[in-house]
Design an enzyme around this catalytic site. Sequence first.
Site, PDB file in Angstrom:
ATOM      1  N   ASP A  37      -2.518  -6.270   9.371  1.00  0.00           N
ATOM      2  CA  ASP A  37      -3.570  -5.968  10.344  1.00  0.00           C
ATOM      3  C   ASP A  37      -4.917  -5.982   9.628  1.00  0.00           C
ATOM      4  O   ASP A  37      -5.000  -6.296   8.437  1.00  0.00           O
ATOM      5  CB  ASP A  37      -3.308  -4.627  11.040  1.00  0.00           C
ATOM      6  CG  ASP A  37      -3.198  -3.457  10.057  1.00  0.00           C
ATOM      7  OD1 ASP A  37      -3.600  -3.607   8.884  1.00  0.00           O
ATOM      8  OD2 ASP A  37      -2.704  -2.391  10.460  1.00  0.00           O
TER       9      ASP A  37
ATOM     10  N   ASP B 294      -0.203  -4.154   4.930  1.00  0.00           N
ATOM     11  CA  ASP B 294       0.175  -4.287   6.339  1.00  0.00           C
ATOM     12  C   ASP B 294      -0.539  -5.460   7.014  1.00  0.00           C
ATOM     13  O   ASP B 294      -1.694  -5.765   6.695  1.00  0.00           O
ATOM     14  CB  ASP B 294      -0.145  -3.001   7.099  1.00  0.00           C
ATOM     15  CG  ASP B 294       0.912  -1.919   6.865  1.00  0.00           C
ATOM     16  OD1 ASP B 294       1.969  -2.239   6.299  1.00  0.00           O
ATOM     17  OD2 ASP B 294       0.670  -0.767   7.255  1.00  0.00           O
TER      18      ASP B 294
ATOM     19  N   GLU C 142      -6.975  -3.573   8.720  1.00  0.00           N
ATOM     20  CA  GLU C 142      -7.095  -2.621   7.625  1.00  0.00           C
ATOM     21  C   GLU C 142      -6.307  -3.095   6.411  1.00  0.00           C
ATOM     22  O   GLU C 142      -6.773  -2.993   5.273  1.00  0.00           O
ATOM     23  CB  GLU C 142      -6.610  -1.244   8.072  1.00  0.00           C
ATOM     24  CG  GLU C 142      -6.916  -0.156   7.066  1.00  0.00           C
ATOM     25  CD  GLU C 142      -6.713   1.232   7.634  1.00  0.00           C
ATOM     26  OE1 GLU C 142      -7.142   2.201   6.988  1.00  0.00           O
ATOM     27  OE2 GLU C 142      -6.117   1.355   8.714  1.00  0.00           O
TER      28      GLU C 142
ATOM     29  N   HIS D  83       0.822  -9.499  16.597  1.00  0.00           N
ATOM     30  CA  HIS D  83       2.181  -9.259  16.118  1.00  0.00           C
ATOM     31  C   HIS D  83       3.145  -9.169  17.290  1.00  0.00           C
ATOM     32  O   HIS D  83       2.741  -9.018  18.438  1.00  0.00           O
ATOM     33  CB  HIS D  83       2.256  -7.948  15.327  1.00  0.00           C
ATOM     34  CG  HIS D  83       1.144  -7.776  14.357  1.00  0.00           C
ATOM     35  ND1 HIS D  83       1.030  -8.540  13.228  1.00  0.00           N
ATOM     36  CD2 HIS D  83       0.074  -6.940  14.359  1.00  0.00           C
ATOM     37  CE1 HIS D  83      -0.054  -8.185  12.573  1.00  0.00           C
ATOM     38  NE2 HIS D  83      -0.657  -7.224  13.241  1.00  0.00           N
TER      39      HIS D  83
ATOM     40  N   GLU E 291       0.801  -1.217   0.000  1.00  0.00           N
ATOM     41  CA  GLU E 291       0.000   0.000   0.000  1.00  0.00           C
ATOM     42  C   GLU E 291       0.838   1.272   0.000  1.00  0.00           C
ATOM     43  O   GLU E 291       0.362   2.343  -0.363  1.00  0.00           O
ATOM     44  CB  GLU E 291      -0.988   0.023   1.191  1.00  0.00           C
ATOM     45  CG  GLU E 291      -0.346   0.220   2.557  1.00  0.00           C
ATOM     46  CD  GLU E 291       0.158  -1.068   3.155  1.00  0.00           C
ATOM     47  OE1 GLU E 291       1.052  -1.683   2.543  1.00  0.00           O
ATOM     48  OE2 GLU E 291      -0.309  -1.452   4.226  1.00  0.00           O
TER      49      GLU E 291
ATOM     50  N   TYR F 148       6.902  -4.183  12.622  1.00  0.00           N
ATOM     51  CA  TYR F 148       5.603  -3.539  12.433  1.00  0.00           C
ATOM     52  C   TYR F 148       5.201  -2.761  13.675  1.00  0.00           C
ATOM     53  O   TYR F 148       5.375  -3.243  14.801  1.00  0.00           O
ATOM     54  CB  TYR F 148       4.550  -4.587  12.088  1.00  0.00           C
ATOM     55  CG  TYR F 148       3.241  -3.993  11.663  1.00  0.00           C
ATOM     56  CD1 TYR F 148       3.180  -3.068  10.624  1.00  0.00           C
ATOM     57  CD2 TYR F 148       2.053  -4.343  12.303  1.00  0.00           C
ATOM     58  CE1 TYR F 148       1.978  -2.515  10.229  1.00  0.00           C
ATOM     59  CE2 TYR F 148       0.846  -3.800  11.911  1.00  0.00           C
ATOM     60  CZ  TYR F 148       0.823  -2.885  10.874  1.00  0.00           C
ATOM     61  OH  TYR F 148      -0.382  -2.328  10.490  1.00  0.00           O
TER      62      TYR F 148
ATOM     63  N   ARG G 166       2.130  -1.257  14.579  1.00  0.00           N
ATOM     64  CA  ARG G 166       0.773  -1.234  15.147  1.00  0.00           C
ATOM     65  C   ARG G 166       0.532  -2.563  15.852  1.00  0.00           C
ATOM     66  O   ARG G 166       0.126  -3.535  15.246  1.00  0.00           O
ATOM     67  CB  ARG G 166      -0.265  -0.959  14.060  1.00  0.00           C
ATOM     68  CG  ARG G 166      -0.172   0.457  13.525  1.00  0.00           C
ATOM     69  CD  ARG G 166      -1.219   0.767  12.480  1.00  0.00           C
ATOM     70  NE  ARG G 166      -1.141   2.163  12.076  1.00  0.00           N
ATOM     71  CZ  ARG G 166      -0.341   2.639  11.127  1.00  0.00           C
ATOM     72  NH1 ARG G 166       0.458   1.788  10.468  1.00  0.00           N
ATOM     73  NH2 ARG G 166      -0.309   3.926  10.822  1.00  0.00           N
TER      74      ARG G 166
END
Length: 717
Positions: free
Chosen positions: A83, A81, A85, A353, A8, A307, A309
């Site tokens: 997650d 990513d 989203e 994560h 992204e 990562y 988040r």
Amino acid sequence: MKQLIIVESPSKAKTIQKYLGGDVVVLASKGHICDLPARSLGIDVEDGFKPQYVVSPEKKETIDKLAQAVGKYKSVYLATDPDREGEAISWHLKNILGIKGDKVRIEFNEISPKAVRAAMQSPRAINMDLVDSQQARRVLDRLVGYKISPILARKLAPAGSKTGMSAGRVQSAALKMIVDRENEIRAFVPEEYWTILADLYKPGDRRVKANLIRATFNDLGGDKIKITNAADAEAITERMRRASYRVDEVKKGVSTTKPAPPFTTSTMQQEANHKLNMTAERSIRVAQQLYEGVNVGGEGLHALITYIRTDSVRVSPDFAAGALEFIKKNYGAEYAPSVPNSYKTSSNAQDAHEAIRPISLERTPESLEGKLERDQFRLYKLIYERFLASQMKPAQYNTMRVHIAGTDDKGVMGFTVHGRSVRFKGFTAVYSATAEKEKEDADVELDTMPDLNEGQPLEFAEASAEQKFTKPPARYTDASLVKAMEENGIGRPSTYATIISVLAKREYTEKDGKAMKPTVRGEKVCEYMEKNFPDIMSLDFTARLEGALDKIALGGYKWQELIGAFYPRLQRFIDRAVKQSGGEKLPDEVSDVVCDKCGAKMVIKEGRYGKFLACPNYPDCKNIKKLVEVVGKCPKCGGDIQKKRSRTGKIFYGCGNYPGCDFTSWELPAPKLCPECGGAMRVLKGAAGTSYVCMNRECKHREKAPVQPTGGEGGGE
């Protein structure tokens, strides 16, 4: 044949492309390629709350480019990513680009050649539970925001106001926390208390510093007592001057302080705010850069951390084992535990994560100094050292608790001395205690422990008493609000910075130094929302919704059922709010500028081109003026410094005598030049007051401001 990877982020694409070279082609979607429509609800509430996604017009060129690329390659991987989203973005990409096959999704916790290649060996199908959880969040947020925000605008916004008013499922709960804290502060009644100290000496040379003992009054006859007025304080100090003193009890021991876990998103934002003075928004933005890849001077793009988040403190076993070997080699075997330290992740965490850590411990902060941008280096150093310290042995301290008896004709007064000295540095050889640990530790840090023994006589030198008052709870800072939101289950790691930013953008909150306080606008919105939409303002309700979203991600709950249970009650509140007159319009802000036509004090209005001054007696008086916010004096020519806005909307400060004086600054300038280097200084507000700090980083001159500036903003993050 080459393989295609779609991510992204353009910077992430560049980093992976550099790592994998000509083996693959890496392209970026530049975020979401489709979303709910901007000007309509976009949710079919009659058909299972089906979202009506539309392709963003500005993404058409990107989609065309990606579609052409997909047709050229046999193997296509979606590496957004790791997650919810990211899963939703991959789902949209697969559907819109018509990507064939099921196992096209790859994910990795760090951007390294090894991790990316390993992920390409194990592609999987799109996880629809994660997608559904993200869809549920998006639909919930759209229903709340789209339905309630227009009501707020109609009921509360002043006529002609252009500053948007909005409600949000998480945003509004966070606003309530800030307003509730402000109300606690207003209701707080300070209580008086006195701290009484005794300066005592061991018999001998009073010039020797080690012979001085400073003890705190604690009790009368063994009963702990709190002194609450001047008369009692004076009575105690008078007795102290007549008393004889001896050491009553000495307790020596050894205490340990364990290292803090490696960072989660929340704790990273908190510590970056405490130690680096970075806002939550700034720290997450810089961390994203470190994760996706930054330009390391002389080496090109490199990803430096995992990562960012995450709500987990878990560390991969291989990396933890490697960390022990690194510690033994670089600090000594005595600093490394026999087995890797492990930490318990909170019970409400997703734990999807690892914790935030460096990708390689060989990339020491020292090796990167001067090769990164300033904030990138500072944050990387913080993350690196926090992780390394988390894998080291606890620090050890020699502790002493001393009770001293002061005896006079009325009885025995008790005094205490607490202290500790370092016995073994442990993790503190790398990383100092967090701000929380420092506050929790009541012991005074001493270079050497006083040599005292039970029964030892002491000589009185001086008594002192200081009046103090209990303090109200502190206003939230970025750090403490993030911590409170996490503890209350409000929002998730990826949302904290955005929530704080939106509250400021809507002018619901403002900063007083680092502290966050609600504006009149924010308090009125909170009051209206609590009256008309109590569920949205309930912290418990918001936390339960977050828990339900987590269940959807785990496959234990259908997202349509969650929305179906939530929406009817929301609609009832909306229907009631629309019918009620309720809501008191926010008053226009009154300025100090007097209307030169009728003498009234002009008010601040908003128009198409920003704020302006208007006469409150309109339409009888139609006088308007350009609004110029003066925030200080120009350090270059002495003219008025005006608050201005660039074409991109960013605030800056410029001299009102332009073009005669060309002074400009992104930070609020001090009204004088630096006495050391002659450069401009900025205004910095903090808990200790206002200071002037030289903008020349090589100079580093700092001085106390003689007079508190008015009408401006503090500089710094």
